[in-house]
Write a protein that holds these residues in place. Structure first.
Motif, mmCIF file in Angstrom:
data_model
loop_
_atom_site.group_PDB
_atom_site.id
_atom_site.type_symbol
_atom_site.label_atom_id
_atom_site.label_comp_id
_atom_site.label_asym_id
_atom_site.label_seq_id
_atom_site.Cartn_x
_atom_site.Cartn_y
_atom_site.Cartn_z
ATOM 1 N N ASN A 1 0.818 -1.210 0.000
ATOM 2 C CA ASN A 1 0.000 0.000 0.000
ATOM 3 C C ASN A 1 0.857 1.267 0.000
ATOM 4 O O ASN A 1 0.522 2.252 -0.656
ATOM 5 C CB ASN A 1 -0.926 0.018 1.216
ATOM 6 C CG ASN A 1 -1.977 -1.075 1.142
ATOM 7 O OD1 ASN A 1 -2.312 -1.538 0.055
ATOM 8 N ND2 ASN A 1 -2.491 -1.488 2.290
ATOM 9 N N ASP A 2 1.961 1.221 0.765
ATOM 10 C CA ASP A 2 2.797 2.439 0.888
ATOM 11 C C ASP A 2 4.160 2.037 1.430
ATOM 12 O O ASP A 2 4.316 0.969 2.058
ATOM 13 C CB ASP A 2 2.129 3.446 1.831
ATOM 14 C CG ASP A 2 2.806 4.818 1.777
ATOM 15 O OD1 ASP A 2 3.524 5.077 0.785
ATOM 16 O OD2 ASP A 2 2.615 5.608 2.716
ATOM 17 N N LEU A 3 5.121 2.893 1.201
ATOM 18 C CA LEU A 3 6.435 2.704 1.832
ATOM 19 C C LEU A 3 7.076 4.072 2.038
ATOM 20 O O LEU A 3 6.828 5.016 1.296
ATOM 21 C CB LEU A 3 7.333 1.771 1.014
ATOM 22 C CG LEU A 3 7.799 2.154 -0.399
ATOM 23 C CD1 LEU A 3 8.922 3.178 -0.396
ATOM 24 C CD2 LEU A 3 8.256 0.900 -1.136
ATOM 25 N N GLU A 4 7.913 4.137 3.051
ATOM 26 C CA GLU A 4 8.623 5.394 3.335
ATOM 27 C C GLU A 4 9.888 5.091 4.113
ATOM 28 O O GLU A 4 9.989 4.072 4.809
ATOM 29 C CB GLU A 4 7.721 6.364 4.106
ATOM 30 C CG GLU A 4 7.192 5.846 5.417
ATOM 31 C CD GLU A 4 6.270 6.839 6.103
ATOM 32 O OE1 GLU A 4 6.582 8.044 6.052
ATOM 33 O OE2 GLU A 4 5.265 6.411 6.685
ATOM 34 N N VAL A 5 10.831 5.990 3.955
ATOM 35 C CA VAL A 5 12.120 5.835 4.634
ATOM 36 C C VAL A 5 12.014 6.439 6.028
ATOM 37 O O VAL A 5 11.541 7.572 6.195
ATOM 38 C CB VAL A 5 13.259 6.506 3.839
ATOM 39 C CG1 VAL A 5 14.588 6.336 4.570
ATOM 40 C CG2 VAL A 5 13.357 5.921 2.433
ATOM 41 N N LYS A 6 12.464 5.664 7.021
ATOM 42 C CA LYS A 6 12.389 6.095 8.409
ATOM 43 C C LYS A 6 13.785 6.119 9.032
ATOM 44 O O LYS A 6 14.728 5.490 8.518
ATOM 45 C CB LYS A 6 11.503 5.131 9.209
ATOM 46 C CG LYS A 6 10.045 5.050 8.753
ATOM 47 C CD LYS A 6 9.279 6.285 9.185
ATOM 48 C CE LYS A 6 7.792 6.125 8.897
ATOM 49 N NZ LYS A 6 7.004 7.313 9.323
ATOM 50 N N PHE A 7 13.878 6.814 10.161
ATOM 51 C CA PHE A 7 15.104 6.737 10.950
ATOM 52 C C PHE A 7 15.054 5.456 11.785
ATOM 53 O O PHE A 7 13.988 4.869 12.017
ATOM 54 C CB PHE A 7 15.246 7.949 11.860
ATOM 55 C CG PHE A 7 15.538 9.220 11.107
ATOM 56 C CD1 PHE A 7 16.681 9.356 10.346
ATOM 57 C CD2 PHE A 7 14.645 10.276 11.185
ATOM 58 C CE1 PHE A 7 16.941 10.523 9.668
ATOM 59 C CE2 PHE A 7 14.894 11.454 10.502
ATOM 60 C CZ PHE A 7 16.044 11.587 9.734
ATOM 61 N N LYS A 8 16.191 5.016 12.254
ATOM 62 C CA LYS A 8 16.289 3.774 13.024
ATOM 63 C C LYS A 8 15.366 3.786 14.232
ATOM 64 O O LYS A 8 14.684 2.794 14.539
ATOM 65 C CB LYS A 8 17.732 3.543 13.464
ATOM 66 C CG LYS A 8 17.938 2.288 14.301
ATOM 67 C CD LYS A 8 19.375 2.196 14.791
ATOM 68 C CE LYS A 8 19.551 1.026 15.739
ATOM 69 N NZ LYS A 8 20.912 0.973 16.320
#
Length: 477
Positions: free
Chosen positions: A410-417
């Motif tokens: 459905n969705d993806l995003e870059v995150k911090f650890k």
């Protein structure tokens, strides 16, 4: 007897008497001349005897002076010194004084002749130096300065005319001026030779700068060539004009190269080299304005960098300090900065001058765990700066992997650890990070109805390798 006859008789008798008297006088005069002549001859004889008597001493002194000079000429320096010392003991003060005068004249001639031979290469430096040192050891010997002035003048001119080299000319002056009693009489020639030498040395330095296109430095050297050295002064002026003619295109080119590398201050420096020789040049003025404008746009102070970091990180600027300097990487201007808090470096960043984007240092060996950067970089083994792929690139790589496997999401995003540890086994994550040295972007992928299912992907930001958490395990895909 008549009167006329009587008078004639009286006259004849008077004439006879007159003749007799004159004859007597002539004899007396003749006798006196002989006496005077005899007296003078006797007197001259006496004078001759006196001269011979006294000249015996002079002849003896001259002979002994010749012995001294011959010993020195033949480099029997110890023998000459001992001979002179013995004479000092043997002679009276007046005779020794006379000897010193005679010997001084003879040795003055020897010094001049030896100086000529040294200059022409007939005798060595050691021979000439030994001669001078020996004469200096003879207490009362004085060398005629006037003769030395003449040869010193010739040596000076020979050096200026390049008939002898500097080593020969300067060594002659050094040795000669060490003579006792010379003092500063030859300093004018000695100093002139040294001045000309230094001037020619500067000329040679200018020539070397010109050959490697350091025109500004070459001109500075040529300007120091003295006018008294007419030949080299003329050459220097000619070479200077060559530099002025060549420097325009070269320094404009160098300024443009520096500008492309973001080194605008360096570019301006090249223009300052040109301005004294090309005043009011439109091209130079145009470039100068351009570089100054770029400097105003691309210049960041340490406070500017500190405030940028404070704004992105949320850390109070008063708690931070920054040590920074400018450098160019790939024709872009960056500021490298060490960020310090509580006397500890908490980050190393590159700040792009134009965009003000911040890149944090992150590598296999060093990770400041920075979560406010716009990107990351490291320095490889060869000292080259390597920038990581962007977070957007990391997301695209994961999308491509999912597409290849035909997996829906459905969705993806870059995150911090810190934002993804709740979705994975943190212990396993830390093991992987420890093993692979923490150089990742973390991509959170939402799947299923209402996105309740979430998967975590790790993308190596330098080699683009992708890992996935599956059943609390990490696997490479």
């Amino acid at each position: 007897m008549d009167l006329k006859k009587f008078l004639d008789t009286i006259r004849d008798q008077l004439d006879t008497l007159k003749y007799q008297i004159e004859d007597k006088i002539d004899k007396i005069k003749s006798s006196k001349k002989y006496f005077v002549s005899l007296s003078l001859s006797f007197l001259a004889f006496l004078v001759l005897l006196v001269v011979i008597f006294f000249s015996r001493g002079d002849l003896n002194v001259g002979k002994q002076a010749d012995i001294l000079v011959d010993s020195i000429s033949n480099r029997k320096y110890t023998e000459a010194y001992q001979y002179y010392t013995n004479l000092e003991k043997e002679f009276s003060a007046s005779k020794m004084n006379k000897f010193n005068k005679v010997a001084s004249k003879k040795l003055s001639v020897l010094v001049v002749n030896s100086g000529d031979k040294y200059i022409s290469g007939e005798i060595s430096k050691e021979q000439y130096s030994g001669l001078i040192n020996t004469i200096n050891a003879l207490n009362e010997i004085t060398i005629d300065v006037d003769q030395l002035l003449d040869i010193s003048s010739r040596v000076e001119q020979m050096y200026i005319d390049e008939n002898i080299n500097y080593e020969k000319a300067s060594s002659y002056m050094e040795i000669t001026t060490s003579l006792n009693g010379i003092y500063q009489d030859l300093d004018e020639y000695k100093n002139k030779i040294k001045t000309v030498y230094e001037s020619r040395k500067v000329y040679e330095e200018g020539s070397k700068f010109q050959q490697i296109k350091k025109y500004k430095e070459a001109i500075e050297k040529y300007d120091k060539v003295i006018e008294d050295d007419k030949k080299y002064y003329s050459l220097a002026q000619s070479k200077k004009q060559e530099c002025i003619d060549s420097m325009y295109n070269y320094y404009i080119s160098q300024a443009n190269i520096s500008s492309k590398e973001g080194k605008y201050e360096d570019a301006l420096v090249y223009l300052t080299y040109l301005k004294p020789y090309y005043p009011n040049d439109e091209e130079i003025e145009k470039l100068e304005d351009e570089y100054k404008e770029k400097i105003s746009v691309y210049t960041l102070s340490s406070d500017d960098i500190k405030n940028l970091i404070s704004k992105k990180s949320g850390i109070d600027a008063d708690l931070l300090s920054v040590i920074s300097y400018q450098q160019t990487i790939g024709q872009k201007i960056y500021y490298y900065a060490e960020v310090v808090k509580d006397n500890k470096i908490i980050n190393e960043v590159l700040v792009e001058a134009k965009s003000k984007q911040i890149y944090s240092y992150k590598s296999e060996k060093v990770d400041y765990d920075c979560e406010y950067s716009d990107g990351y970089y490291k320095v490889d083994e060869d000292g080259n700066y390597v920038f990581a792929i962007s977070s957007k690139d990391a997301a695209t790589i994961v999308k491509d992997k999912l597409s290849q496997k035909k997996e829906d999401y459905n969705d993806l995003e870059v995150k911090f650890k810190s934002e993804i540890v709740k979705y994975v086994d943190e212990e396993e994550l830390n093991k992987l990070i420890e093993k692979n040295n923490n150089i990742y972007y973390y991509v959170l992928v939402k799947k299923g109805w209402f996105s309740f299912t979430k998967e975590v992907y790790l993308v190596n930001m330098y080699d683009k390798t992708v890992y996935k958490f599956v059943d609390s395990k990490i696997s490479k895909i």
